[in-house]
Structures are given as structure tokens and as C-alpha cells.
Design a protein around this motif. Structure first.
Motif, PDB file in Angstrom:
ATOM      1  N   CYS A  21       0.825  -1.213   0.000  1.00 15.85           N
ATOM      2  CA  CYS A  21       0.000   0.000   0.000  1.00 15.85           C
ATOM      3  C   CYS A  21       0.857   1.259   0.000  1.00 15.85           C
ATOM      4  N   VAL A  23       3.622   2.121   2.122  1.00  6.99           N
ATOM      5  CA  VAL A  23       4.161   2.692   3.357  1.00  6.99           C
ATOM      6  C   VAL A  23       5.668   2.928   3.287  1.00  6.99           C
ATOM      7  N   ASN A  53      -2.625   6.961  -1.091  1.00  2.00           N
ATOM      8  CA  ASN A  53      -1.732   7.380  -0.015  1.00  2.00           C
ATOM      9  C   ASN A  53      -0.785   8.498  -0.449  1.00  2.00           C
ATOM     10  N   ASN A  57      -0.895  12.247   1.384  1.00  2.00           N
ATOM     11  CA  ASN A  57       0.325  12.747   2.015  1.00  2.00           C
ATOM     12  C   ASN A  57       1.069  13.773   1.167  1.00  2.00           C
ATOM     13  N   THR A 204       3.172   6.998  11.468  1.00  2.00           N
ATOM     14  CA  THR A 204       2.119   6.584  10.528  1.00  2.00           C
ATOM     15  C   THR A 204       0.841   6.258  11.284  1.00  2.00           C
ATOM     16  N   SER A 206      -3.183   4.164  10.458  1.00  2.00           N
ATOM     17  CA  SER A 206      -4.024   3.415   9.536  1.00  2.00           C
ATOM     18  C   SER A 206      -5.451   3.944   9.578  1.00  2.00           C
TER      19      SER A 206
END
Length: 209
Positions: A21, A23, A53, A57, A204, A206
């Protein structure tokens, strides 16, 4: 992996293999904003999550939804990073997404290393992790001129066997291997001080989608 990678001077063109995903790659891009990041991920649903994502971000990267071993890249890279599928065995999840993300048959070690070596620039570096029980296979399958320069073993707890090995390899390296201090995951019921600081640095969270 994130913390291990940040110990080195990451720069230039960076490829993450098997982004999930997103990270790992996004954290590296956040901390090293000048890099040119490419992420290749074979599962469409995971590639879509990387795109989301990135947007959330406010980060930029080139996303490739394809099989690493089959895709024809049009450039070489200064760094290739990866948390690859490395589990072997017969007990596998019935969830196809999880199987592809975890099991080596979907990215065989020898083929993986060979393609990485071919895609690195002349002084390029390969930073990855693997099941520590495969350390002999890792050493025997690293193709020349790649040479392992750094190792760090991760232990779930003091008194337990190591479960993961973090590895840095560099093309045409001449230095001897630097074995870093062990990384301990838990002390009692809590994260070790170092593990806690790593999670704090990553910062981080979720969210359900």
C-alpha cells in the motif's frame, strides 16, 4: 526496513519493488524528498492504495502496476529497496492478495536478485529484508558484482531467535561486512526503546477505507 534504509544516504533514482500500500516508499520519499521514486506493485488493488496514499500525504512517485520480473524498465536506478514476499512452506492464506504479498513463489529469490542486479547503476545499492532462516540462500544467490556490506538481525524479544535480517548490498563494494547491533522488538509487553523510537519517527496511522 524504513529505519534501516534511513541510515544510508539515499539519493537519485530509487525503485521500490513490491510496494504493497506504499508505506515504505512513501516514508522514504517523505524523509528524502529529493529522490525520484518509482514503485512497482503487481496487484491492482494495492497500486490503487499507493495512489491514494500519495495524494493524502502530498507526495509524488511513479507507480507501475505490473510484475517486476516481466516489466521492461527504461532506466536504471541508484537504489532498489524492497520488503519482498519471502515465506516458503505449505500453510498459505486462502486470500490471494495476502498470498502474493507474502510467499516467495510469486517473486523467486534467484530471479529477483538477478533482475535487481541488472537494474542497478554501476555503483547502485540494494537494500532489502528477508526471513533470517534463508541467510545461506541469500549469500549464495547474491549475483556479482553485488556484495553484501551491511547486515542487521531483528529479534522479536531478548532470548528469542532472530526472525528477520536487514541487508544492504552494493555493486563493486570492497569493504568488509558491517554487522549492526541487534534490533529487539519487545521488552516484556512493550516495544523496546529503539522500536518505540522507530515507530515514533515513522509517525504513521491506519485508516479504514
Amino acid at each position: 526496513m524504513y529505519d534501516f534504509i534511513t541510515k544510508f544516504n539515499i539519493k537519485g533514482d530509487v525503485l521500490e519493488v513490491g510496494g504493497g500500500c506504499g508505506v515504505l516508499g512513501l516514508l522514504i520519499k517523505r524523509d528524502f524528498p529529493e529522490i525520484n521514486l518509482t514503485i512497482i506493485e503487481k496487484q491492482k488493488i494495492m497500486s490503487e492504495l499507493i495512489v491514494k496514499n500519495l495524494k493524502v500525504n502530498n507526495l509524488k512517485a511513479d507507480i507501475v502496476n505490473d510484475d517486476f520480473l516481466k516489466f521492461g524498465f527504461d532506466k536504471k536506478f541508484d537504489y532498489i529497496i524492497s520488503n519482498p514476499p519471502f515465506y516458503k512452506g505449505t500453510l498459505k492464506s486462502e486470500n490471494e492478495i495476502i498470498k502474493i504479498a507474502r510467499y516467495e513463489e510469486f517473486l523467486p529469490m534467484k530471479d529477483f536478485f538477478k533482475k535487481v542486479n541488472a537494474l542497478l547503476k554501476e555503483r547502485g545499492e540494494f537494500i532489502f529484508c528477508y526471513d533470517v532462516k534463508r541467510i545461506d540462500d541469500i549469500i549464495s544467490n547474491i549475483p556479482k558484482p553485488l556484495k553484501i556490506t551491511d547486515l542487521r538481525f531483528m529479534y522479536p524479544r531478548i532470548g528469542k531467535n532472530a526472525s528477520l535480517v536487514l541487508i544492504r548490498a552494493k555493486r563493486h563494494a570492497k569493504s568488509m561486512i558491517n554487522v549492526h547491533p541487534p534490533l529487539i522488538g519487545f521488552e516484556g509487553e512493550n516495544y523496546s526503546n529503539e522500536a518505540y523510537e522507530i515507530y515514533k519517527k515513522a509517525n504513521t496511522k491506519s485508516v479504514k477505507i
